[in-house]
Design a protein around this motif. Structure first.
Motif, mmCIF file in Angstrom:
data_model
loop_
_atom_site.group_PDB
_atom_site.id
_atom_site.type_symbol
_atom_site.label_atom_id
_atom_site.label_comp_id
_atom_site.label_asym_id
_atom_site.label_seq_id
_atom_site.Cartn_x
_atom_site.Cartn_y
_atom_site.Cartn_z
ATOM 1 N N PHE A 95 0.859 -1.203 0.000
ATOM 2 C CA PHE A 95 0.000 0.000 0.000
ATOM 3 C C PHE A 95 0.890 1.247 0.000
ATOM 4 O O PHE A 95 0.680 2.199 -0.753
ATOM 5 C CB PHE A 95 -0.924 -0.036 1.219
ATOM 6 N N LEU A 133 -7.317 10.548 -3.474
ATOM 7 C CA LEU A 133 -7.163 9.565 -2.389
ATOM 8 C C LEU A 133 -8.073 8.357 -2.584
ATOM 9 O O LEU A 133 -7.713 7.242 -2.298
ATOM 10 C CB LEU A 133 -7.486 10.231 -1.044
ATOM 11 N N ALA A 158 -6.650 0.784 -0.452
ATOM 12 C CA ALA A 158 -6.022 0.604 0.852
ATOM 13 C C ALA A 158 -6.325 -0.807 1.361
ATOM 14 O O ALA A 158 -7.365 -1.367 1.021
ATOM 15 C CB ALA A 158 -6.587 1.642 1.805
ATOM 16 N N GLN A 195 -13.756 15.834 14.809
ATOM 17 C CA GLN A 195 -13.406 15.894 13.388
ATOM 18 C C GLN A 195 -12.181 15.041 13.090
ATOM 19 O O GLN A 195 -12.132 14.336 12.088
ATOM 20 C CB GLN A 195 -13.064 17.348 12.988
ATOM 21 N N TYR A 196 -11.164 15.150 13.938
ATOM 22 C CA TYR A 196 -9.852 14.625 13.564
ATOM 23 C C TYR A 196 -9.302 13.504 14.432
ATOM 24 O O TYR A 196 -8.278 12.926 14.083
ATOM 25 C CB TYR A 196 -8.847 15.786 13.498
ATOM 26 N N ARG A 245 -11.851 8.617 14.825
ATOM 27 C CA ARG A 245 -11.587 7.289 14.296
ATOM 28 C C ARG A 245 -10.454 6.652 15.105
ATOM 29 O O ARG A 245 -10.495 5.468 15.418
ATOM 30 C CB ARG A 245 -11.179 7.331 12.823
ATOM 31 N N LYS A 266 -8.732 6.086 9.581
ATOM 32 C CA LYS A 266 -9.143 5.075 8.609
ATOM 33 C C LYS A 266 -9.522 5.763 7.298
ATOM 34 O O LYS A 266 -9.730 6.985 7.274
ATOM 35 C CB LYS A 266 -10.370 4.310 9.124
ATOM 36 N N LYS A 267 -9.662 4.976 6.249
ATOM 37 C CA LYS A 267 -10.091 5.560 4.988
ATOM 38 C C LYS A 267 -11.608 5.482 4.899
ATOM 39 O O LYS A 267 -12.164 4.377 4.873
ATOM 40 C CB LYS A 267 -9.472 4.799 3.812
HETATM 41 C C1 LIG Z 1 -6.388 6.620 0.759
HETATM 42 C C2 LIG Z 1 -5.088 6.414 1.386
HETATM 43 C C3 LIG Z 1 -5.272 5.753 2.706
HETATM 44 O O1 LIG Z 1 -6.108 4.937 2.905
HETATM 45 O O2 LIG Z 1 -4.403 6.217 3.680
HETATM 46 C C4 LIG Z 1 -4.674 5.764 4.944
HETATM 47 C C5 LIG Z 1 -4.998 6.869 5.863
HETATM 48 C C6 LIG Z 1 -6.278 6.538 6.508
HETATM 49 C C7 LIG Z 1 -4.925 8.288 5.333
HETATM 50 C C8 LIG Z 1 -5.924 8.755 4.264
HETATM 51 C C9 LIG Z 1 -7.284 9.119 4.790
HETATM 52 O O3 LIG Z 1 -7.247 9.803 6.040
HETATM 53 C C10 LIG Z 1 -8.582 10.220 6.255
HETATM 54 C C11 LIG Z 1 -8.693 11.461 7.117
HETATM 55 C C12 LIG Z 1 -9.834 12.198 6.412
HETATM 56 C C13 LIG Z 1 -10.192 13.625 6.864
HETATM 57 C C14 LIG Z 1 -10.570 13.589 8.360
HETATM 58 C C15 LIG Z 1 -11.403 14.747 8.755
HETATM 59 C C16 LIG Z 1 -11.958 15.642 7.913
HETATM 60 C C17 LIG Z 1 -12.679 16.827 8.491
HETATM 61 C C18 LIG Z 1 -14.074 16.885 7.890
HETATM 62 O O4 LIG Z 1 -14.766 18.042 8.362
HETATM 63 C C19 LIG Z 1 -13.965 16.971 6.374
HETATM 64 C C20 LIG Z 1 -13.244 15.751 5.812
HETATM 65 C C21 LIG Z 1 -11.860 15.520 6.445
HETATM 66 C C22 LIG Z 1 -10.880 16.581 5.947
HETATM 67 C C23 LIG Z 1 -11.393 14.079 6.028
HETATM 68 C C24 LIG Z 1 -11.068 13.994 4.540
HETATM 69 C C25 LIG Z 1 -10.587 12.606 4.086
HETATM 70 C C26 LIG Z 1 -9.410 12.117 4.947
HETATM 71 C C27 LIG Z 1 -8.176 12.936 4.658
HETATM 72 C C28 LIG Z 1 -9.135 10.591 4.839
HETATM 73 C C29 LIG Z 1 -8.035 10.080 3.904
HETATM 74 C C30 LIG Z 1 -8.545 9.355 2.674
#
Ligand SMILES: CCC(=O)OC[C@H](C)CC[C@H]1O[C@H]2C[C@H]3[C@@H]4CC=C5C[C@@H](O)CC[C@]5(C)[C@H]4CC[C@]3(C)[C@H]2[C@@H]1C
Length: 425
Positions: A13, A24, A29, A92-93, A96, A104-105
């Motif tokens: 991955f 993304l 994943a 928000q952050y 998970r 997580k994705k």
């Molecule tokens: C796709 C690659 C992958 O699977 O990488 C593994 C990791 C989980 C990283 C990628 C993903 O991480 C997730 C975090 C997500 C954000 C979390 C919170 C918010 C705030 C909310 O108000 C709006 C959306 C947002 C910005 C999410 C957007 C999507 C994010 C970055 C996910 C990634 C795919």
């Protein structure tokens, strides 16, 4: 390094991330990093502390207030709005990580996917807060954009906004720029706030325990002039622990040019404790506690049972995929996901053939470059804050390098919600 981090699926991955194309959702994943929750559900993180969201409505100056009293109450309100905004960040952050052990994705919402529910009157509020509803709709699939509206009729409070992201990869982290903003309106006070969204990056990829860290700055502009600048940093910084922020409140955006002009400074961790002090010096744990994210449990949204949900509602639409993810049955996940994706492809093909594009349900796309558009809270607040009206990374300033191109933003259309016949809270 944990066994997961060494597992072949994670290392392959990570290699796939190396050839990342910017979208993304295109990355496959490994199953253990997939979330059974759709991104359309993330809108609820704006409303999990209804008491803090509604509080500014109770901080109104009296009719006979002097100019100084009026000003003092306006300052109290932007401090309360800043506290509510900071209170949303843990959900928000970090939610998970707290519930599933790592970031997580999320599932990638299909066009037209909706997620809705309500926060009931908080315990012990003696009916002061009342019910707050959430409407969330995936208004675009390419690129993914989620619009949301949170409304508390009893106190005349409406939060509306939308979110889209652009991602890029550096050697060890995924960098994310957020697009969109939130507009918070207190009808009884005839007051509004523009809230921008900070950039973020995903750390911990190498150790297969990804987590979000915020960076850069975000802003809160009040229609009464007060302006908050919030700066984020993580443990990589010299002094910072993870999830560190410093919020400075100024009488107006102009005076934010010099940090010494701050009338209030708040400093600490948005996922932990933060402290507040007067003026521009940095408060510490010896000063007054501002907010403790770990001690105020989020109030969770009440969502109808899946059996009562409409087919466009997120948890119903994704229920089989979510089950497969919980079983970590990769074949079943891709089988069930393909059913949804193929159905969407068919829909798009039919629409293309008949020429009638998908119509969004509760949100309209407003083009602010059209000079005939009615002046509204967004135009007023971007003017006094000097923030761009363009579809630029959230928080971009006017005349900055991003201040160009279209200026189309999603707005809730409450009449469409009132006319809604098929989908209920
Ligand atoms: C796709 C690659 C992958 O699977 O990488 C593994 C990791 C989980 C990283 C990628 C993903 O991480 C997730 C975090 C997500 C954000 C979390 C919170 C918010 C705030 C909310 O108000 C709006 C959306 C947002 C910005 C999410 C957007 C999507 C994010 C970055 C996910 C990634 C795919």
């Amino acid at each position: 390094m944990s066994s997961v981090a060494q597992s072949s699926s994670w290392t392959s991955f990570l290699k796939s991330i190396a050839s990342f194309n910017g979208d993304l959702s295109s990355l496959t994943a490994p199953p253990f990093i997939l979330s059974p929750t759709s991104l359309s559900e993330y809108s609820q993180y704006w409303g999990e502390h209804p008491n803090l969201l509604i509080e500014p409505n109770f901080l109104a100056q009296s009719e006979k207030a002097t100019r100084d009293e009026t000003d003092a109450m306006a300052l109290k309100r932007i401090i309360a709005v800043t506290k509510w905004f900071i209170s949303t960040l843990r959900s928000q952050y970090c939610s998970r990580n707290e519930s599933m052990g790592s970031e997580k994705k999320p599932l990638n919402p299909f066009l037209g996917e909706v997620f809705l529910g309500k926060w009931e009157d908080p315990e012990g509020a003696e009916g002061k807060i009342g019910e707050t509803i959430l409407l969330s709709e995936q208004v675009s699939h390419h690129p993914p954009v989620t619009a949301y509206g949170i409304h508390n009729a009893k106190n005349g409070v409406t939060l509306q906004g939308y979110n889209g992201i652009r991602s890029s990869i550096s050697t060890t982290s995924i960098n994310v720029k957020q697009y969109g903003h939130a507009i918070l309106e207190y009808k009884n006070l005839e007051e509004s706030y523009l809230i921008t969204l900070p950039p973020l990056h995903i750390e911990g990829l190498i150790s297969a325990s990804p987590f979000v860290e915020l960076e850069g700055s975000s802003y809160i502009q009040a229609s009464n002039g007060y302006f908050a600048v919030i700066e984020y940093s993580g443990r990589g910084w010299v002094t910072g622990k993870k999830n560190t922020f410093k919020a400075r409140i100024f009488r107006d955006a102009m005076s934010s040019a010099r940090k010494e002009n701050a009338v209030i400074t708040v400093s600490g961790q948005w996922s932990g404790k933060s402290y507040i002090g007067n003026g521009s010096s940095t408060p510490s744990s010896k000063d007054e506690l501002f907010y403790d994210a770990q001690s105020s449990e989020p109030q969770h949204l009440v969502v109808k049972p899946i059996a009562e949900q409409h087919e466009l509602e997120s948890r119903k639409a994704w229920s089989k995929v979510a089950e497969a993810i919980k079983k970590a049955d990769y074949d079943l996940i891709s089988e069930e996901k393909s059913l949804i994706e193929n159905k969407q492809r068919e829909l798009r093909k039919t629409e293309a053939a008949s020429g009638d594009k998908w119509q969004t349900r509760w949100f309209d796309l407003v083009d602010y470059s059209d000079s005939s558009v009615e002046p509204d809270a967004f135009l007023n607040l971007t003017n006094i804050s000097n923030l761009s009206i363009r579809n630029a990374p959230s928080g971009s300033l006017k005349n900055s390098k991003y201040d160009e191109g279209e200026a189309k933003h999603w707005r809730i259309n409450i009449e469409k919600w009132k006319a809604e016949k098929e989908i209920k809270i």
